[in-house]
Enzyme design. Structure first.
Site, PDB file in Angstrom:
ATOM      1  N   TYR A 199       9.124  -0.127   5.265  1.00 42.04           N
ATOM      2  CA  TYR A 199       9.175   0.199   3.838  1.00 42.04           C
ATOM      3  C   TYR A 199      10.621   0.229   3.313  1.00 42.04           C
ATOM      4  O   TYR A 199      10.829   0.316   2.104  1.00 42.04           O
ATOM      5  CB  TYR A 199       8.528   1.561   3.542  1.00 42.04           C
ATOM      6  CG  TYR A 199       7.067   1.694   3.934  1.00 42.04           C
ATOM      7  CD1 TYR A 199       6.292   0.581   4.230  1.00 42.04           C
ATOM      8  CD2 TYR A 199       6.463   2.933   3.996  1.00 42.04           C
ATOM      9  CE1 TYR A 199       4.967   0.716   4.590  1.00 42.04           C
ATOM     10  CE2 TYR A 199       5.138   3.078   4.352  1.00 42.04           C
ATOM     11  CZ  TYR A 199       4.391   1.968   4.659  1.00 42.04           C
ATOM     12  OH  TYR A 199       3.083   2.104   5.021  1.00 42.04           O
ATOM     13  N   HIS A 224       2.681  -0.090  13.592  1.00 43.52           N
ATOM     14  CA  HIS A 224       2.307  -0.388  12.200  1.00 43.52           C
ATOM     15  C   HIS A 224       1.110  -1.342  12.104  1.00 43.52           C
ATOM     16  O   HIS A 224       0.160  -1.095  11.363  1.00 43.52           O
ATOM     17  CB  HIS A 224       3.524  -0.950  11.460  1.00 43.52           C
ATOM     18  CG  HIS A 224       3.460  -0.760   9.971  1.00 43.52           C
ATOM     19  ND1 HIS A 224       4.571  -0.495   9.209  1.00 43.52           N
ATOM     20  CD2 HIS A 224       2.421  -0.804   9.103  1.00 43.52           C
ATOM     21  CE1 HIS A 224       4.204  -0.378   7.927  1.00 43.52           C
ATOM     22  NE2 HIS A 224       2.906  -0.569   7.850  1.00 43.52           N
TER      23      HIS A 224
HETATM   24  N1  LIG Z   1      -0.331   1.586   7.471  1.00 45.87           N
HETATM   25  C1  LIG Z   1      -0.314   0.632   6.568  1.00 45.87           C
HETATM   26  O1  LIG Z   1      -0.436  -0.570   6.905  1.00 45.87           O
HETATM   27  C2  LIG Z   1      -0.136   0.996   5.120  1.00 45.87           C
HETATM   28  C3  LIG Z   1      -0.308   0.011   4.130  1.00 45.87           C
HETATM   29  C4  LIG Z   1      -0.143   0.385   2.793  1.00 45.87           C
HETATM   30  C5  LIG Z   1       0.158   1.697   2.469  1.00 45.87           C
HETATM   31  N2  LIG Z   1       0.359   2.628   3.462  1.00 45.87           N
HETATM   32  C6  LIG Z   1       0.698   4.035   3.131  1.00 45.87           C
HETATM   33  O2  LIG Z   1      -0.326   4.591   2.350  1.00 45.87           O
HETATM   34  C7  LIG Z   1       0.205   5.164   1.165  1.00 45.87           C
HETATM   35  C8  LIG Z   1      -0.815   5.111   0.045  1.00 45.87           C
HETATM   36  O3  LIG Z   1      -1.213   3.787  -0.182  1.00 45.87           O
HETATM   37  P1  LIG Z   1      -0.874   3.004  -1.546  1.00 45.87           P
HETATM   38  O4  LIG Z   1       0.436   3.507  -2.055  1.00 45.87           O
HETATM   39  O5  LIG Z   1      -1.051   1.569  -1.268  1.00 45.87           O
HETATM   40  O6  LIG Z   1      -2.094   3.373  -2.486  1.00 45.87           O
HETATM   41  P2  LIG Z   1      -2.602   4.654  -3.263  1.00 45.87           P
HETATM   42  O7  LIG Z   1      -1.869   5.873  -2.907  1.00 45.87           O
HETATM   43  O8  LIG Z   1      -4.077   4.659  -3.083  1.00 45.87           O
HETATM   44  O9  LIG Z   1      -2.273   4.255  -4.760  1.00 45.87           O
HETATM   45  C9  LIG Z   1      -1.002   4.438  -5.302  1.00 45.87           C
HETATM   46  C10 LIG Z   1      -1.039   4.020  -6.755  1.00 45.87           C
HETATM   47  O10 LIG Z   1      -2.074   4.732  -7.418  1.00 45.87           O
HETATM   48  C11 LIG Z   1      -1.555   5.492  -8.519  1.00 45.87           C
HETATM   49  N3  LIG Z   1      -2.199   6.804  -8.433  1.00 45.87           N
HETATM   50  C12 LIG Z   1      -1.984   7.770  -7.515  1.00 45.87           C
HETATM   51  N4  LIG Z   1      -2.795   8.808  -7.718  1.00 45.87           N
HETATM   52  C13 LIG Z   1      -3.563   8.477  -8.798  1.00 45.87           C
HETATM   53  C14 LIG Z   1      -4.607   9.146  -9.484  1.00 45.87           C
HETATM   54  N5  LIG Z   1      -5.030  10.339  -9.107  1.00 45.87           N
HETATM   55  N6  LIG Z   1      -5.173   8.502 -10.539  1.00 45.87           N
HETATM   56  C15 LIG Z   1      -4.746   7.282 -10.933  1.00 45.87           C
HETATM   57  N7  LIG Z   1      -3.772   6.605 -10.306  1.00 45.87           N
HETATM   58  C16 LIG Z   1      -3.188   7.203  -9.247  1.00 45.87           C
HETATM   59  C17 LIG Z   1      -0.054   5.538  -8.347  1.00 45.87           C
HETATM   60  O11 LIG Z   1       0.593   5.412  -9.587  1.00 45.87           O
HETATM   61  P3  LIG Z   1       1.372   6.672 -10.259  1.00 45.87           P
HETATM   62  O12 LIG Z   1       2.625   6.859  -9.441  1.00 45.87           O
HETATM   63  O13 LIG Z   1       1.663   6.201 -11.650  1.00 45.87           O
HETATM   64  O14 LIG Z   1       0.446   7.846 -10.208  1.00 45.87           O
HETATM   65  C18 LIG Z   1       0.227   4.309  -7.499  1.00 45.87           C
HETATM   66  O15 LIG Z   1       0.460   3.190  -8.334  1.00 45.87           O
HETATM   67  C19 LIG Z   1       1.488   4.352   0.913  1.00 45.87           C
HETATM   68  O16 LIG Z   1       2.368   4.985   0.023  1.00 45.87           O
HETATM   69  C20 LIG Z   1       2.002   4.195   2.331  1.00 45.87           C
HETATM   70  O17 LIG Z   1       2.694   5.367   2.719  1.00 45.87           O
HETATM   71  C21 LIG Z   1       0.190   2.294   4.768  1.00 45.87           C
END
Ligand SMILES: NC(=O)c1ccc[n+]([C@@H]2O[C@H](COP(=O)([O-])OP(=O)(O)OC[C@H]3O[C@@H](n4cnc5c(N)ncnc54)[C@H](OP(=O)(O)O)[C@@H]3O)[C@@H](O)[C@H]2O)c1
Length: 279
Positions: free
Chosen positions: A53, A111
């Site tokens: 990241y 990862h």
């Molecule tokens: N292991 C892996 O391969 C892998 C892959 C991808 C991600 N990850 C990890 O998983 C974490 C979460 O995944 P992600 O960031 O892809 O997706 P997520 O947390 O499901 O979605 C994040 C997005 O949703 C919005 N959001 C958050 N809470 C909300 C709510 N209650 N209502 C409406 N919108 C909301 C945020 O915007 P706002 O900031 O405007 O609220 C942001 O744009 C990542 O940050 C990372 O640490 C791991």
């Protein structure tokens, strides 16, 4: 705004993990450091980052800015594909520790399995050494399928404590979750709001949210925690962060779970760890 107390889930090695944390893929640099410091101040303790990241510096800075004792934080990072293999894994972790300005991580994950190079087992074996040396408290994986988990266990006798996978009602991963549950492996959901799959826009989610008097995001995240999973949603917005952690004062009914099951797009809609590789 302080978030409600977050339950801990037991890990196979005797430790525990907060059931709700925060992802870190929301901002960069100072903005991320400030946002995460604020989230820690609100009560978030599980932080999810990765070498890939390119934000570990800001995550370390956030912990420092929060003023919260490092020992209270459950810090996860991940070994990138480029750092897989004997020797490289150790360097990968050492570099992460330097960037995070800490001398250990709570949870280290592989990862992605990246099967084309066949280095996941070597990586796992070296992670067990790093754990024995105290540089890592718990060892797990991300994006592993049952046969990939089994390969690690067969060679070492140790199951990963956690498998962080793409998970939401739209990507329910039912068989993979059952495999993990039967072995005591905690499933952590990434992209747990299922944004890319349009989960937030589904009428069934809105109907349940309106009936219970919670947000659509809370319904989606509750679906995962009610089934014993960890979630790590990420938000720059304090109100959304609060809602994302406020998941333990209501329950979904069996009918709600049945209705949400209709959203599952199937395993083929998830990124396939047999072919999707990251470096
Ligand atoms: N292991 C892996 O391969 C892998 C892959 C991808 C991600 N990850 C990890 O998983 C974490 C979460 O995944 P992600 O960031 O892809 O997706 P997520 O947390 O499901 O979605 C994040 C997005 O949703 C919005 N959001 C958050 N809470 C909300 C709510 N209650 N209502 C409406 N919108 C909301 C945020 O915007 P706002 O900031 O405007 O609220 C942001 O744009 C990542 O940050 C990372 O640490 C791991």
């Amino acid at each position: 705004m302080t978030i409600p107390a977050i339950p801990q889930l037991p890990l196979l090695d005797g430790g525990s993990i907060p059931q709700v944390g925060t992802g870190t893929l929301i901002a960069k640099g100072n903005e991320l450091a400030d946002t995460l410091a604020q989230a820690i101040g609100e009560g978030f303790r599980l932080l999810d980052t990765a070498a890939q990241y390119a934000n570990e510096g800001a995550v370390g800075e956030a912990i420092r800015r929060s003023g919260v004792d490092r020992a209270e934080i459950f810090l996860t990072t991940k070994i990138a594909g480029m750092d897989q293999g004997r020797g490289h894994t150790r360097h990968g972790l050492t570099d992460s520790l330097r960037r995070l300005a800490t001398d250990y991580v709570d949870l280290l994950l592989i990862h992605w399995p990246n099967p084309s190079r066949g280095l996941a087992l070597e990586t796992w074996q070296e992670m067990l050494d790093l754990q024995a040396e105290g540089l890592v408290r718990h060892v797990g994986v991300s994006n592993f399928l049952p046969q990939q988990l089994t390969e690690l266990h067969d060679a070492t006798g140790v199951w990963p404590v956690a498998n962080q996978i793409q998970l939401s009602p739209a990507l329910a991963r039912t068989e993979l979750r059952a495999f993990c549950r039967e072995r005591g492996i905690v499933v952590e959901g990434w992209s747990p709001l299922g944004q890319k799959e349009g989960t937030m826009e589904q009428l069934v989610v809105k109907k349940i949210a309106d009936r219970i008097g919670v947000t659509k995001g809370q319904v989606i995240l509750r679906w995962a925690v009610q089934q014993g999973c960890v979630v790590i949603p990420a938000s720059k917005n304090p109100e959304r962060r609060h809602a994302n952690a406020d998941l333990f004062g209501f329950e979904l009914t069996d009918q709600d779970m049945t209705d949400l099951a209709t959203l599952d797009l199937g395993e083929h809609a998830a990124w396939d760890p047999n072919t999707h590789e990251e470096w």
